[in-house]
Design an enzyme around this catalytic site. Structure first.
Site, short mmCIF file in Angstrom:
data_model
loop_
_atom_site.label_atom_id
_atom_site.label_comp_id
_atom_site.label_asym_id
_atom_site.label_seq_id
_atom_site.Cartn_x
_atom_site.Cartn_y
_atom_site.Cartn_z
N HIS A 63 0.86 -1.19 0.00
CA HIS A 63 0.00 0.00 0.00
C HIS A 63 0.89 1.23 0.00
O HIS A 63 1.09 1.89 1.02
CB HIS A 63 -0.95 -0.01 1.21
CG HIS A 63 -2.25 -0.67 0.90
ND1 HIS A 63 -3.15 -0.16 0.00
CD2 HIS A 63 -2.78 -1.84 1.33
CE1 HIS A 63 -4.20 -0.97 -0.09
NE2 HIS A 63 -3.99 -1.99 0.70
N ASP A 106 -4.92 2.09 1.80
CA ASP A 106 -5.27 1.50 3.09
C ASP A 106 -5.79 2.57 4.05
O ASP A 106 -6.75 2.35 4.80
CB ASP A 106 -4.05 0.77 3.71
CG ASP A 106 -2.81 1.65 3.79
OD1 ASP A 106 -2.72 2.66 3.04
OD2 ASP A 106 -1.91 1.36 4.60
N TYR A 127 -7.45 8.21 -17.66
CA TYR A 127 -8.37 8.95 -16.80
C TYR A 127 -8.53 10.39 -17.28
O TYR A 127 -7.59 11.01 -17.76
CB TYR A 127 -7.87 8.96 -15.35
CG TYR A 127 -7.75 7.59 -14.74
CD1 TYR A 127 -8.43 6.50 -15.27
CD2 TYR A 127 -6.95 7.37 -13.62
CE1 TYR A 127 -8.32 5.24 -14.70
CE2 TYR A 127 -6.83 6.12 -13.04
CZ TYR A 127 -7.52 5.05 -13.59
OH TYR A 127 -7.41 3.82 -13.03
N GLU A 138 0.27 8.15 11.79
CA GLU A 138 -1.09 7.65 12.04
C GLU A 138 -1.94 8.60 12.89
O GLU A 138 -3.15 8.42 13.02
CB GLU A 138 -1.04 6.25 12.68
CG GLU A 138 -0.59 5.19 11.67
CD GLU A 138 -0.36 3.84 12.33
OE1 GLU A 138 0.08 3.82 13.50
OE2 GLU A 138 -0.62 2.82 11.68
#
Ligand code: NI
Length: 396
Positions: free
Chosen positions: A103, A108, A302, A376
């Site tokens: 990831h 994630d 895209y 985090e």
């Protein structure tokens, strides 16, 4: 106040969301192969008591949180869930357990954040009117993009959202901040596959050959003029060739053929397709003028990601209210691409950046590298802010 309740819940669920993020990080799955990730999302929604549908675009999951019945307004929140073919170099307890898969683009984080926001919103569903649609999307990193498939399969119908909000990790921005830009924000991305054909022979006798290497060199140089001489200076454009190889050839051998691969990116859909014509014509006529030929194939990727002006202004002011104005920054346009762009073509959309970096802790690696990681701490803000933005947007 609702904002304070959201803050309290974000604080309460922070550790749990870190756990979910680590679990997804440890078990990364490549685009359109997100079987276990899809199951985990479904299991979490079931645990929270949020109804969902599993299986759109393969491994996609769509949840619905219905508030009180006072409004039929629907707002969609989107997270992507796929990982990249990169071998993780971080030595962390939650290091990838799937060799060669990582990831490294933070999907994630996006998925764990949307689960956390969903849990908060579900907890508060007796306190708001309207419906929140949760879109967990597979295959962002691989054409044709999970977003385009989910749209074809009806993700934006029954019920139809009035608007959609998504986020992406951003290591250059410190954890605790978010960034955004109204209007054209991310580029279209098209792949260029060019084969230059000549006639090989002895390197000492070029007059008996048609040298595809010299032709290829002219084409690469000339195509830069599409940017410098043809693109409106106000419209960012990029032509990059990242691969060139001849079939055979040596110091004294002119090969028959040269193959090149590149990318074309811009911020304007009309100019995008005019540029395709220009590049093709330029390459073909150069090859022809030099006696060779050229196959110029464009794989259309895209589209441009345009953030709705009004929605983005609203997201900005709500984010300022939640985080303080000093923590909401204006971002420059970015020439990377993102399949959230397909949603932005369908309804008012806002795609903002979540600060995840922390130079003090050595967390600075860019996305798509084998040392990418996040602080985090950002997850508490991430889940609370997303829930807050959804509720403010539901008010209309
Ligand atoms: Ni990404």
């Amino acid at each position: 106040m609702l904002k304070d309740k959201i803050r309290q819940l974000a604080k309460a669920y922070h550790q749990d969301v870190i756990g979910i993020r680590r679990r997804i990080h440890e078990h990364p799955e490549l685009s359109f192969q997100e079987v276990e990730t899809g199951k985990l999302i479904a299991a979490k929604l079931a645990e929270y008591g949020i109804p969902y549908e599993h299986g759109m675009a393969g491994n996609g999951v769509v949840g619905l949180i219905e508030g009180r019945n006072g409004s039929d307004r629907v707002v969609a929140l989107r997270a992507d869930m796929d990982a990249l073919p990169i071998e993780e170099a971080n030595e962390v307890p939650y290091k990838s357990k799937n060799p060669g898969v990582m990831h490294a683009c933070g999907h994630d984080v996006h998925t764990a954040s949307l689960l956390g926001a969903a849990r908060i919103l579900n907890e508060l569903r007796g306190e708001f009117d309207g419906t929140i649609k949760l879109i967990f999307q597979p295959g962002e990193e691989l054409l044709p993009g999970g977003a385009s498939i989910m749209i074809k399969e009806g993700v934006l119908e029954a019920p139809r959202p009035a608007s959609i909000i998504g986020q992406h990790v951003h290591p250059p921005l410190a954890a605790g901040k978010v960034g955004m830009r109204a209007g054209q924000y991310m580029a279209s991305a098209d792949e260029l596959y060019v084969t230059v054909k000549g006639r090989g022979g002895h390197g000492a006798l070029p007059h008996d050959c048609i040298d595809p290497i010299v032709i290829a060199a002219h084409i690469i140089t000339a195509l830069q003029q599409v940017v410098s001489r043809n693109a409106d200076p106000h419209t960012p454009s990029v032509v990059t060739f990242g691969y060139i190889a001849s079939k055979g050839g040596a110091t004294n051998i002119i090969p028959n053929e040269v193959r090149m691969e590149g990318t074309f990116r811009t911020m304007d859909e009309t100019w995008r397709f005019r540029a395709h014509e220009l590049m093709k014509k330029m390459a073909e006529s150069i090859a022809e003028g030099m006696g060779g030929s050229c196959d110029f194939v464009i794989d259309v990727g895209y589209p441009v990601l345009a953030n709705d002006e009004a929605l983005t202004q609203k997201v900005r002011s709500c984010a300022e209210e939640y985080l303080g104005p000093e923590n909401v920054v204006e971002l420059p346009p970015r020439m990377t691409a993102e399949d959230f762009a397909y949603f932005s073509q369908q309804l008012p959309a806002c795609f903002y950046r979540l600060g995840t970096g922390n130079p003090g802790k050595g967390i600075t690696s860019p996305i798509h590298t084998n040392t990418f990681d996040i602080d985090e701490q950002c997850l508490e803000l991430s889940i609370g802010l997303m829930a807050w933005l959804a509720l403010k947007e539901l008010e209309g």
